[in-house]
Design a protein around this motif. Structure first.
Motif, PDB file in Angstrom:
ATOM      1  N   ILE A 158      52.478  24.163 -19.611  1.00 42.27           N
ATOM      2  CA  ILE A 158      52.804  23.329 -20.781  1.00 42.27           C
ATOM      3  C   ILE A 158      53.741  24.077 -21.729  1.00 42.27           C
ATOM      4  CG2 ILE A 158      51.808  22.250 -22.831  1.00 42.27           C
ATOM      5  CD1 ILE A 158      49.362  21.565 -21.148  1.00 42.27           C
ATOM      6  N   VAL A 159      53.547  25.391 -21.866  1.00 41.23           N
ATOM      7  CA  VAL A 159      54.391  26.183 -22.764  1.00 41.23           C
ATOM      8  C   VAL A 159      55.860  26.115 -22.335  1.00 41.23           C
ATOM      9  CG1 VAL A 159      54.903  28.537 -23.527  1.00 41.23           C
ATOM     10  CG2 VAL A 159      52.540  27.725 -23.472  1.00 41.23           C
ATOM     11  N   LEU A 169      51.488  16.887 -24.533  1.00 47.63           N
ATOM     12  CA  LEU A 169      50.255  17.538 -24.078  1.00 47.63           C
ATOM     13  C   LEU A 169      49.776  18.657 -24.997  1.00 47.63           C
ATOM     14  CD1 LEU A 169      51.085  17.810 -20.257  1.00 47.63           C
ATOM     15  CD2 LEU A 169      49.701  16.058 -21.396  1.00 47.63           C
ATOM     16  N   ARG A 170      50.669  19.214 -25.794  1.00 46.52           N
ATOM     17  CA  ARG A 170      50.291  20.350 -26.615  1.00 46.52           C
ATOM     18  C   ARG A 170      49.295  19.922 -27.702  1.00 46.52           C
ATOM     19  NH1 ARG A 170      55.085  23.561 -29.344  1.00 46.52           N
ATOM     20  NH2 ARG A 170      55.267  21.535 -30.422  1.00 46.52           N
ATOM     21  N   GLY A 171      48.264  20.723 -27.885  1.00 42.33           N
ATOM     22  CA  GLY A 171      47.279  20.449 -28.926  1.00 42.33           C
ATOM     23  C   GLY A 171      46.109  19.593 -28.489  1.00 42.33           C
ATOM     24  N   LEU A 172      46.124  19.082 -27.256  1.00 41.74           N
ATOM     25  CA  LEU A 172      45.001  18.275 -26.777  1.00 41.74           C
ATOM     26  C   LEU A 172      43.789  19.160 -26.491  1.00 41.74           C
ATOM     27  CD1 LEU A 172      46.712  15.807 -24.250  1.00 41.74           C
ATOM     28  CD2 LEU A 172      45.955  15.319 -26.585  1.00 41.74           C
ATOM     29  N   PRO A 173      42.576  18.678 -26.771  1.00 43.83           N
ATOM     30  CA  PRO A 173      41.381  19.422 -26.351  1.00 43.83           C
ATOM     31  C   PRO A 173      41.361  19.569 -24.830  1.00 43.83           C
ATOM     32  CG  PRO A 173      40.818  17.659 -27.895  1.00 43.83           C
ATOM     33  CD  PRO A 173      42.237  17.444 -27.511  1.00 43.83           C
ATOM     34  N   VAL A 174      40.624  20.559 -24.359  1.00 48.18           N
ATOM     35  CA  VAL A 174      40.647  20.876 -22.928  1.00 48.18           C
ATOM     36  C   VAL A 174      40.237  19.670 -22.085  1.00 48.18           C
ATOM     37  CG1 VAL A 174      39.631  22.308 -21.120  1.00 48.18           C
ATOM     38  CG2 VAL A 174      40.247  23.329 -23.324  1.00 48.18           C
ATOM     39  N   ALA A 175      39.138  19.014 -22.455  1.00 46.11           N
ATOM     40  CA  ALA A 175      38.667  17.877 -21.653  1.00 46.11           C
ATOM     41  C   ALA A 175      39.714  16.766 -21.614  1.00 46.11           C
ATOM     42  CB  ALA A 175      37.351  17.352 -22.216  1.00 46.11           C
TER      43      ALA A 175
END
Length: 354
Positions: A158-159, A169-175
């Motif tokens: 993602i980086v 996608l950045r900042g989404l919780p893992v689940a």
């Protein structure tokens, strides 16, 4: 005059174990080498090794290197034949520097170590329910490690992903991140494009993460009732869950009576301070040995108690006033917890003796 009791055996043995072959040595009661021989690491080879040792006389102790690895099969056979098996450490560097290194030399050293009773211990029995727990935990730990690797790889992709995908996608919780990546449906015919290739990789990794999560859940469903049935009192200890209980049971072993005291169990878990005194200096140093997985289990128990147990929190505040750091307090807590865990694990043995 002091009377010396005659030994009830004529010879002692030592075995240097490897994957395909075992090298055995036999010595008499005064340490003279009677012979060395190599045998295949098979059931037939184990029988031949034992028969060869017994041909020299009444067999006493047999020192075996690696009873938890390549020597497990041989140790199991020797126990079945009522032969005393002791686990010996490999020769130290000083001994190897003077004597050299070869399989017969190591086997002879193992026999001498077993005869002298130095740096020896009783091997774990690997034929009970705790061995089943160990096998299941090997698979579970592997799945947990692989899932963590997959999660790190997803975040690394993602980086470096194109801006549009990264912002999404950045900042989404893992689940939520795993669910979103697994739901991606890129056009695989356009895999030469960086955006499409990134989506394909993220989708593949997310699905692998989900599969590993399912596998871990299935193993937990097997482990929890098994660990509870082995020692329900251990599960009831504050801060101990099925995972930590399983690890501590595996560390203690099926034949935990080989642990002669709670101090021995603490040393096995690597939470017993090592004396480092000299002259007028009286101090201890940190123990970096022992079973590090058991040490980690005790650390997790200590963290849970620091969060939820009022007595542990009061102990921490009192020791902070004494000038100890948080790390030093946790080390003290792990030592106290090891003492408590040992008493719970060996409770039935103590009651039986009483």
């Amino acid at each position: 005059m002091t009377s010396h009791r005659e030994p009830d055996f004529d010879v002692a043995g030592g075995v240097d174990t490897h994957q395909d072959t075992h090298t055995a040595a036999v010595i008499d009661v005064v340490g003279r080498v009677l012979g060395t021989e190599q045998f295949p690491a098979t059931s037939v080879g184990y029988e031949a090794l034992l028969a060869w040792m017994c041909s020299f006389g009444r067999l006493g102790k047999v020192g075996v290197e690696g009873t938890g690895a390549y020597g497990a099969g041989l140790a199991r056979l020797l126990r079945e034949r009522q032969v005393q098996v002791v686990e010996v450490d490999r020769p130290d560097r000083k001994t190897r520097r003077f004597q050299g290194k070869s399989d017969p030399i190591d086997a002879i050293q193992a026999a001498k170590t077993a005869l002298a009773g130095e740096r020896t211990g009783l091997p774990k029995q690997r034929d009970g329910r705790i061995e089943a727990v160990r096998n299941l935990r090997v698979a579970r730990r592997s799945a947990v490690d692989q899932r963590a690797d997959v999660q790190r790889q997803i975040k690394a992709l993602i980086v470096t992903a194109p801006n549009e995908l990264r912002e999404r996608l950045r900042g989404l919780p893992v689940a939520k991140l795993i669910t979103t990546c697994a739901a991606l449906r890129p056009d695989r015919a356009d895999a030469a494009q960086p955006v499409t290739a990134a989506k394909i990789a993220l989708c593949s990794l997310a699905r692998r993460h989900q599969q590993l999560t399912t596998e871990i859940g299935e193993l937990d469903e097997l482990l929890e009732p098994l660990v509870t049935s082995i020692n329900p009192d251990l599960i009831a200890v504050h801060g101990v869950g099925p995972d930590t209980a399983g690890q501590l049971l595996v560390t203690a072993g099926e034949n935990h009576d080989r642990l002669t005291s709670e101090a021995a169990f603490a040393m096995l878990c690597g939470v017993a301070p090592i004396p480092a005194s000299s002259g007028k200096t009286n101090r201890h140093r940190l123990n970096r040995g022992g079973d590090r997985q058991a040490n980690c289990a005790l650390y997790r128990i200590a963290l849970v108690r620091l969060r939820w147990d009022p007595r542990t929190r009061a102990y921490m505040e009192r020791r902070i006033q004494d000038g100890l750091s948080k790390k030093e307090i946790i080390r003290c807590l792990k030592r106290y917890i090891a003492r408590e865990i040992y008493q719970v694990i060996t409770k039935n043995d103590h009651e039986r003796v009483a």
